[in-house]
Design an enzyme around this catalytic site. Sequence first.
Site, PDB file in Angstrom:
ATOM      1  N   TYR A  49       0.829  -1.217   0.000  1.00  9.16           N
ATOM      2  CA  TYR A  49       0.000   0.000   0.000  1.00  9.16           C
ATOM      3  C   TYR A  49       0.859   1.262   0.000  1.00  9.16           C
ATOM      4  O   TYR A  49       0.340   2.364  -0.231  1.00  9.16           O
ATOM      5  CB  TYR A  49      -0.953   0.057   1.202  1.00  9.16           C
ATOM      6  N   HIS A 111       0.352 -11.704   1.434  1.00 12.05           N
ATOM      7  CA  HIS A 111      -0.683 -10.921   0.749  1.00 12.05           C
ATOM      8  C   HIS A 111      -1.410 -11.747  -0.334  1.00 12.05           C
ATOM      9  O   HIS A 111      -2.636 -11.723  -0.440  1.00 12.05           O
ATOM     10  CB  HIS A 111      -0.030  -9.676   0.147  1.00 12.05           C
TER      11      HIS A 111
HETATM   12  P1  NDP Z   1     -14.324  -1.147   1.455  1.00 12.79           P
HETATM   13  O1  NDP Z   1     -15.308  -2.201   1.153  1.00 12.79           O
HETATM   14  O2  NDP Z   1     -13.886  -0.902   2.839  1.00 12.79           O
HETATM   15  O3  NDP Z   1     -14.895   0.173   0.816  1.00 12.79           O
HETATM   16  C1  NDP Z   1     -14.206   1.373   0.835  1.00 12.79           C
HETATM   17  C2  NDP Z   1     -14.986   2.362  -0.033  1.00 12.79           C
HETATM   18  O4  NDP Z   1     -16.288   2.565   0.494  1.00 12.79           O
HETATM   19  C3  NDP Z   1     -14.320   3.706  -0.105  1.00 12.79           C
HETATM   20  O5  NDP Z   1     -14.536   4.185  -1.422  1.00 12.79           O
HETATM   21  C4  NDP Z   1     -15.106   4.542   0.908  1.00 12.79           C
HETATM   22  O6  NDP Z   1     -15.140   5.887   0.488  1.00 12.79           O
HETATM   23  C5  NDP Z   1     -16.485   3.924   0.826  1.00 12.79           C
HETATM   24  N1  NDP Z   1     -17.171   3.935   2.136  1.00 12.79           N
HETATM   25  C6  NDP Z   1     -16.639   3.643   3.342  1.00 12.79           C
HETATM   26  N2  NDP Z   1     -17.564   3.744   4.310  1.00 12.79           N
HETATM   27  C7  NDP Z   1     -18.705   4.127   3.721  1.00 12.79           C
HETATM   28  C8  NDP Z   1     -20.008   4.400   4.190  1.00 12.79           C
HETATM   29  N3  NDP Z   1     -20.313   4.300   5.478  1.00 12.79           N
HETATM   30  N4  NDP Z   1     -20.954   4.767   3.286  1.00 12.79           N
HETATM   31  C9  NDP Z   1     -20.653   4.858   1.977  1.00 12.79           C
HETATM   32  N5  NDP Z   1     -19.425   4.622   1.471  1.00 12.79           N
HETATM   33  C10 NDP Z   1     -18.465   4.256   2.324  1.00 12.79           C
HETATM   34  O7  NDP Z   1     -13.057  -1.434   0.475  1.00 12.79           O
HETATM   35  P2  NDP Z   1     -11.507  -1.698   0.631  1.00 12.79           P
HETATM   36  O8  NDP Z   1     -11.089  -2.369  -0.617  1.00 12.79           O
HETATM   37  O9  NDP Z   1     -10.806  -0.485   1.052  1.00 12.79           O
HETATM   38  O10 NDP Z   1     -11.411  -2.812   1.771  1.00 12.79           O
HETATM   39  C11 NDP Z   1     -11.181  -2.545   3.132  1.00 12.79           C
HETATM   40  C12 NDP Z   1      -9.753  -2.875   3.515  1.00 12.79           C
HETATM   41  O11 NDP Z   1      -9.436  -4.238   3.238  1.00 12.79           O
HETATM   42  C13 NDP Z   1      -8.695  -2.121   2.686  1.00 12.79           C
HETATM   43  O12 NDP Z   1      -8.633  -0.759   3.006  1.00 12.79           O
HETATM   44  C14 NDP Z   1      -7.470  -2.926   3.012  1.00 12.79           C
HETATM   45  O13 NDP Z   1      -6.985  -2.609   4.299  1.00 12.79           O
HETATM   46  C15 NDP Z   1      -8.037  -4.349   2.943  1.00 12.79           C
HETATM   47  N6  NDP Z   1      -7.876  -4.955   1.599  1.00 12.79           N
HETATM   48  C16 NDP Z   1      -7.095  -6.087   1.482  1.00 12.79           C
HETATM   49  C17 NDP Z   1      -6.895  -6.698   0.276  1.00 12.79           C
HETATM   50  C18 NDP Z   1      -6.045  -7.918   0.190  1.00 12.79           C
HETATM   51  O14 NDP Z   1      -5.664  -8.312  -0.924  1.00 12.79           O
HETATM   52  N7  NDP Z   1      -5.718  -8.536   1.303  1.00 12.79           N
HETATM   53  C19 NDP Z   1      -7.505  -6.177  -0.968  1.00 12.79           C
HETATM   54  C20 NDP Z   1      -8.356  -5.023  -0.754  1.00 12.79           C
HETATM   55  C21 NDP Z   1      -8.524  -4.467   0.481  1.00 12.79           C
HETATM   56  P3  NDP Z   1     -14.431   7.097   1.302  1.00 12.79           P
HETATM   57  O15 NDP Z   1     -13.041   6.679   1.672  1.00 12.79           O
HETATM   58  O16 NDP Z   1     -14.461   8.197   0.292  1.00 12.79           O
HETATM   59  O17 NDP Z   1     -15.308   7.352   2.490  1.00 12.79           O
END
Ligand code: NDP
Length: 284
Positions: A49, A111
């Site tokens: 990241y 990962h």
């Molecule tokens: P999420 O499912 O957590 O969604 C994040 C998105 O949703 C952002 O665009 C955010 O926008 C929006 N959001 C967050 N809260 C709300 C809400 N209450 N209402 C409406 N929209 C909302 O996606 P991620 O892919 O970020 O997954 C979470 C975490 O998982 C990652 O951050 C990472 O730490 C991990 N991850 C791990 C992976 C792996 O390969 N092991 C791959 C992908 C993720 P905004 O920020 O603008 O609020």
Amino acid sequence: MIYKVLNNGIKMPMLGYGTFQVTDAAECKNSVLEAIRAGYRLIDTAQAYGNEDAVGAGIKAALDEGLCTRSELFITTKVWFRSFETEDCRKSLDESMRKLGVEYIDMVLLHWAFGNVYAAWRVLEEYYKAGKIKAIGVSNMEADRFIDLINFNEIKPALNQIETHLYCQRLEEKKWLEKYSIAHQAYSPLGQGRSNEMFSEPAVKVLAEKYGKTPAQVILRFLVQSDVAVIPKSVHTERIRENINIFDFELNEDEMLSLQALDKASPMIGNPEAPEKVEFAMTW
Ligand code: NDP
């Protein structure tokens, strides 16, 4: 906060803060600080990241403010598959600790299960035994791969972090995780914000109205109640607070089933079984 006791006895918060795509250093530091202020104790990052130092700065600011102690925090990071050779993996872990500004990491995950998975796993075992990592696990790993890993190594993964949300509930995978006492943690629990459709599902909206919650809160609650840990990401303080405010209501059995019925069993983001996704990952 609800905790999950992992297969090695370590306690892990069932809800944490995700930092994927939080690349601006100041924004990342502030978001982590806001998350800890809001009550999050688990912070999820990864070498890939590119934000471990900013995450570390947020953690330091929180500790300096006296919001919590280091031992109350649960910090997760991940080793990228380009660093899976023995020496590279050691270097990656040392660098993660330096960037995060910590003497130990609570959880380190492989990962993706590409490249020299065995060499990397044995380095994680080495650091675990040395007390530099409190629990070790995997991510994006299918059951066939972790059964193999378990049978030819000493320490069992404590956790598998896989894409899991309303449309991809991983009900089949969960059976295998339970059989091997591996905790299930959802990445992209809100579908990475790609799916407004999810928030507009009638079954979700009905429950949001009934409990005076938002669709995101209903979805996160559903996952946690399904024994799936969640790590939603947001860079907005109000959403950071919204996403952790899910511990004051409970869905009943019928309501759980109404949401379980929305499963399409198809990953949208990371799918280790899809060759084209694997080819894409190889370009990283
Ligand atoms: P999420 O499912 O957590 O969604 C994040 C998105 O949703 C952002 O665009 C955010 O926008 C929006 N959001 C967050 N809260 C709300 C809400 N209450 N209402 C409406 N929209 C909302 O996606 P991620 O892919 O970020 O997954 C979470 C975490 O998982 C990652 O951050 C990472 O730490 C991990 N991850 C791990 C992976 C792996 O390969 N092991 C791959 C992908 C993720 P905004 O920020 O603008 O609020």
